[in-house]
Design an enzyme around this catalytic site. Sequence first.
Site, short mmCIF file in Angstrom:
data_model
loop_
_atom_site.label_atom_id
_atom_site.label_comp_id
_atom_site.label_asym_id
_atom_site.label_seq_id
_atom_site.Cartn_x
_atom_site.Cartn_y
_atom_site.Cartn_z
N SER A 177 4.27 0.93 1.40
CA SER A 177 4.44 -0.48 1.71
C SER A 177 4.93 -1.23 0.46
O SER A 177 5.91 -0.82 -0.15
CB SER A 177 3.10 -1.03 2.22
OG SER A 177 3.25 -2.32 2.73
N ASP A 212 5.74 2.09 13.13
CA ASP A 212 5.61 1.02 12.13
C ASP A 212 6.68 -0.02 12.40
O ASP A 212 7.87 0.23 12.20
CB ASP A 212 5.79 1.63 10.73
CG ASP A 212 5.60 0.61 9.62
OD1 ASP A 212 5.47 -0.59 9.92
OD2 ASP A 212 5.56 1.03 8.45
N HIS A 254 2.05 0.56 10.84
CA HIS A 254 2.23 0.52 9.39
C HIS A 254 1.06 1.19 8.67
O HIS A 254 1.25 1.86 7.64
CB HIS A 254 2.38 -0.93 8.94
CG HIS A 254 2.71 -1.10 7.49
ND1 HIS A 254 3.81 -0.50 6.92
CD2 HIS A 254 2.10 -1.79 6.51
CE1 HIS A 254 3.85 -0.82 5.63
NE2 HIS A 254 2.83 -1.59 5.35
#
Lengths: 199, 382
Positions: free
Chosen positions: B156, B322, B355
Amino acid sequence: MNVHADHRADFKTIAELIADGAKVLDLGCGDGSLLKYLKQTRQAWGYGVEIADEKILACTKNGVNVIQTDLETGLSGFESGSFDYVILSQTLQAMKHTEIVMREMLRVAKQAIVTFPNFGYWRHRMQVVSGHMPVSPNLPYQWYNTPNIHLCTLQDFEAFCATLNVRILQRIVMHRGQQVSFMPNLLGSLAVYRVEQLS
Amino acid sequence: MHSPDLTSVGIVTPQTARFEQRLTLRSGAVLARYELVYETYGQLNAEKNNAVLVCHALSGDHHVAGYYSEQDKRPGWWDNMIGPGKPIDTERFFVIGVNNLGGCHGSTGPASIDPATNKPYGASFPVVTVDDWVETQAQLADYLGIRQFAAVVGGSLGGMQALQWSITYPEQLRHALVIAAAPKLTAQNIAFNDVARQAILTDPDFHGGDYYAHGVTPKRGLRLARMLGHITYLSDDVMGSKFGRLLRSGAFQFNYEVEFEIESYLRYQGDKFAESFDANTYLLMTKALDYFDPTHHQEDASLTLALKPASAKFLVVAFTTDWRFAPERSREIVKALLDNERDVTYAEITSSHGHDAFLMVDPHYHELVRAYMNRIEQGGAA
């Protein structure tokens, strides 16, 4: 996509077709052994393309660059003319969108090397004549479980290239690792072509 | 007490590095001095070439693996990935986790005391960027005597740091593992961040960022910000399968109390987070996300051009469900690396977890990282 009858039968032949230090894109690269072989024998380098998770892992273990994508959807992640060679080794016959894949290959690379099992090989013909779909070392599947949906003969492939305005630069026909020059469409079980797009 | 686990790094202790030199940030603001709190696992080898830097995401910190005590129930945030025999194997790698500048877990941040005023920085703490984090992480590397990382790894926002590392200090890392990341945020992504920030900024307890002096924290705002964020980190599928339309009491109550299980879950996550995280840090981290764009200073703004200096080898990983940092965004990174003829492997992991999948145990994902890390060691000293 593991549709290879004999994994390495065409590796040596492909290596002989490419220039030293070439930049190569191997579509349906499996565990990456062809790219590894080309790196060792030709100092070639490049990327493989695969869709299956286990092949991505195998390539990673083999130290081969691999991009996980479905090549049926095209090669939009690759710039036009960015490779010396694109290789499609014993995968053409399993593609759904054969034309799109051929066009995309010759968009991203100057030349394409395509290998496939020759459906016109005499034993295959004999089996059809005797009333059966062919099963052989190069076509090791039954009709109901084969991934091979677009089988062709040498003549068919050459006619296909003509319709796409693709020039055949080299053709090597093999049987059991030996080159076949006499009546290749009958006596050869594996075809290796080097082609380029005519503008 | 947790059971003895041979794949755990065990009990760990955070350390603090003090930097007395002035730091000019990307914004032009200057910090006279700063501290970074960090943890390390494994041993730095004699050649000092087996170090792996783990960059954290929005709510992460330096406590990446291990426990703080025998009684500690919760290990570091990426404990499933890092430890002896784990994909990032601390038997072979010297792994560093660091709390980013502006954080709220020990590194200098908005809640720290400003030496100039002897009060918490609060609103006066400057906005930091991913570039600033890379700069301060590089200072930490110097401090630890590490000239080149075997790998910089992050998921991320952490993946963005790994990417920026490869651009800013190409010679100082051999590999970059960029997981569930994006080359820059989309308008939709920035929009989510702004709603989260508005929740905090409009909380009456925010006091313009100087809530420390008032003895309160903008918990309601931070809680809402986290609830919103959490929705975007999960997939519709996983929310559906985990909670569906389940009601806590089995029937509608016709009021606004917690009824659906998903409400209960989100509120719990929000409350837990609001207790332990600093709102100013949350603001700052979301802003760093929004600002991240390696093409920012370029005329023609191409990622291909931005990644030209990078010389590391890359593993780029995305997860199918995601939608906050979708696979398409990772493919943009891959495309730019291909254009620059860099070594890159790209894997798209099939996962239902959205995610958050990058933090979870998935056999294929972990095997892939393990295989990639093994390859690093083989090329080790090169």
